[in-house]
Structures are given as C-alpha cells and as structure tokens.
Design an enzyme around this catalytic site. Structure first.
Site, PDB file in Angstrom:
ATOM      1  N   LYS A 149     -50.998  16.264 -18.220  1.00 23.36           N
ATOM      2  CA  LYS A 149     -51.920  15.718 -19.175  1.00 23.36           C
ATOM      3  C   LYS A 149     -51.919  14.190 -19.133  1.00 23.36           C
ATOM      4  CE  LYS A 149     -51.063  19.461 -22.425  1.00 23.36           C
ATOM      5  NZ  LYS A 149     -50.469  19.792 -23.729  1.00 23.36           N
ATOM      6  N   GLY A 150     -50.857  13.621 -18.608  1.00 26.08           N
ATOM      7  CA  GLY A 150     -50.660  12.184 -18.681  1.00 26.08           C
ATOM      8  C   GLY A 150     -51.733  11.346 -18.034  1.00 26.08           C
TER       9      GLY A 150
ATOM     10  N   ASP B 186     -50.393   9.081 -13.739  1.00 25.04           N
ATOM     11  CA  ASP B 186     -50.074   8.071 -14.740  1.00 25.04           C
ATOM     12  C   ASP B 186     -48.828   7.283 -14.363  1.00 25.04           C
ATOM     13  OD1 ASP B 186     -48.453  10.313 -15.115  1.00 25.04           O
ATOM     14  OD2 ASP B 186     -48.619  10.318 -17.300  1.00 25.04           O
TER      15      ASP B 186
ATOM     16  N   ASP C 104     -41.724   8.189 -11.604  1.00 23.41           N
ATOM     17  CA  ASP C 104     -40.355   7.709 -11.810  1.00 23.41           C
ATOM     18  C   ASP C 104     -39.451   8.261 -10.726  1.00 23.41           C
ATOM     19  OD1 ASP C 104     -39.807  10.242 -13.177  1.00 23.41           O
ATOM     20  OD2 ASP C 104     -40.410   9.278 -15.025  1.00 23.41           O
TER      21      ASP C 104
ATOM     22  N   LYS D 201     -41.756   3.323 -11.567  1.00 27.04           N
ATOM     23  CA  LYS D 201     -40.410   2.879 -11.934  1.00 27.04           C
ATOM     24  C   LYS D 201     -39.559   2.868 -10.666  1.00 27.04           C
ATOM     25  CE  LYS D 201     -40.269   5.077 -16.503  1.00 27.04           C
ATOM     26  NZ  LYS D 201     -39.501   6.074 -17.283  1.00 27.04           N
TER      27      LYS D 201
ATOM     28  N   PHE E  52     -38.120   4.637 -21.096  1.00 25.26           N
ATOM     29  CA  PHE E  52     -39.036   5.712 -21.476  1.00 25.26           C
ATOM     30  C   PHE E  52     -40.258   5.093 -22.145  1.00 25.26           C
ATOM     31  CE2 PHE E  52     -39.728  10.148 -21.593  1.00 25.26           C
ATOM     32  CZ  PHE E  52     -40.684  10.322 -22.576  1.00 25.26           C
ATOM     33  N   VAL E  53     -41.423   5.259 -21.509  1.00 22.51           N
ATOM     34  CA  VAL E  53     -42.646   4.630 -21.994  1.00 22.51           C
ATOM     35  C   VAL E  53     -43.644   5.671 -22.491  1.00 22.51           C
ATOM     36  CG1 VAL E  53     -42.430   2.539 -20.599  1.00 22.51           C
ATOM     37  CG2 VAL E  53     -43.597   4.527 -19.644  1.00 22.51           C
TER      38      VAL E  53
ATOM     39  N   ASP F 196     -46.638  10.549 -22.978  1.00 15.95           N
ATOM     40  CA  ASP F 196     -46.203  11.089 -24.262  1.00 15.95           C
ATOM     41  C   ASP F 196     -44.695  11.245 -24.347  1.00 15.95           C
ATOM     42  OD1 ASP F 196     -45.692  14.537 -24.225  1.00 15.95           O
ATOM     43  OD2 ASP F 196     -46.082  13.416 -22.400  1.00 15.95           O
TER      44      ASP F 196
ATOM     45  N   ARG G  32     -49.816   9.849 -26.946  1.00 12.96           N
ATOM     46  CA  ARG G  32     -50.764   9.760 -25.826  1.00 12.96           C
ATOM     47  C   ARG G  32     -51.944   8.841 -26.146  1.00 12.96           C
ATOM     48  NH1 ARG G  32     -49.557  13.435 -21.815  1.00 12.96           N
ATOM     49  NH2 ARG G  32     -48.574  15.386 -22.476  1.00 12.96           N
TER      50      ARG G  32
END
Length: 183
Positions: free
Chosen positions: A47-48, A104, A107, A135, A156-157, A163, A169
């Site tokens: 969903k990001g 999105d 990492d 990242k 953690f963003v 989210d 979001r």
C-alpha cells in the site's frame, strides 16, 4: 494530515511535501527521457507506494499503463522479516513489456530484490525500479535502483504512504516516528 495533527508522534520531519513533489518531478523527467516512444507499465507496490505512484503517473508526460501488486515482509512490525508473501498479484501479462516498479522505500532490499526477480521471470523485456526513499545503512542485499529519490537514515519513517500499523499514511510529509509510538 499535517504536522500539527501528529507532532507528538514524531521525532522530526525528514522531507517536506514540497521537497517530495520536486523530487518526483525530477524523476519523471528522467523517466520520460529514458522511455520516450516506449510503452511503459508502472507496477505500484501496495500500500505504501500509492502516493508515489499517483503523483508520478500524473507528472509523467508519456503514455503509461498502471498495475498494482501487494507484497509483504513486515506484518505490523517495524523491521522486514525477509519472508515475502504475495497478497495481491498483477492483472497484467508482463511478457515482452517494459516494467517500472514504483516503490515507496527500500530498506533491507530483500523484498524488492525478490520482486524484481519474480517480475523478470514472467517474461518482462525489462524491469527497472523507481523508489522515493532508500536506507543505505539498512541494506542486506544490493538492489540496482535506476530512479532514486532520497537517501535517508536507518530510522522508522511514516507519511506520504508509509505507515506504522496502518496509521500515518496520509501525513503529507515524511517524518521519523517517535519510539514511544511503537515501543
């Protein structure tokens, strides 16, 4: 949702909405140059990537098609488990297609590395990646990203589609979530 709506849940704002839109416009110009005259399929990772995909698609001045795939390696945690599950597969046939995965954030790189291999195995002519955030300090595998927006610290963003437990979001900027929220 604006900063004042969630200020108590954030350590800081890393990237503003204006900076995001400027970067997406810059990436769109590069994509237009590279895919001029081509038929391009954008594959958004749910969903990001919804916000990135929507804004990138609107910014592009070339014909595109769009499809969506949902994969997960997080659950409700804050770190990738490394085990990828397909939650929603593509509707499009990829055989002979030029595919641009729109993501999105990268990492560990494990999910995206798996996803690229999966799409290549479906007969795509090419599979490239466009990621708004990366990242570098969290990387477990090297993933070649043709279109990269911002490199960020290993924090953690949330916001702009990102989210924590399905919250934040719709925050317009990208911010570092305060540890007290997920501790």
């Amino acid at each position: 949702m604006d900063y004042q709506d969630i200020a108590a849940d954030l350590e800081s704002v890393l990237i503003t909405e204006d900076e995001i839109h400027a970067k997406i416009a810059e990436l769109a110009r590069r994509i237009e140059t590279d895919y001029a005259g081509e038929k391009l399929l954008l594959v958004g990772v749910l969903k990001g990537a919804v916000m990135v995909m929507a804004d990138l698609a609107r910014e592009l001045h070339l014909p595109i098609e769009m499809d969506w795939m949902a994969v997960s390696s997080y659950g409700s945690g804050t770190q990738s488990s490394g085990v990828v599950r397909i939650l929603k597969d593509l509707d499009s046939d990829l055989h002979g297609r030029k595919v641009l995965i729109v993501e999105d954030i990268i990492d560990s790189g494990l999910t995206l590395s798996w996803l690229r291999g999966n799409l290549e195995s479906r007969g795509a002519e090419s599979v490239e990646i466009c990621a708004l955030l990366r990242k570098p300090d969290a990387a477990k595998v090297i993933v070649d990203v043709k279109y990269e927006g911002f490199q960020i610290p290993n924090a953690f963003v949330v916001g702009y589609g990102l989210d924590y437990a399905e919250k934040y979001r719709n925050f317009r900027d990208i911010g570092v979530l305060a540890p007290h929220v997920y501790a």
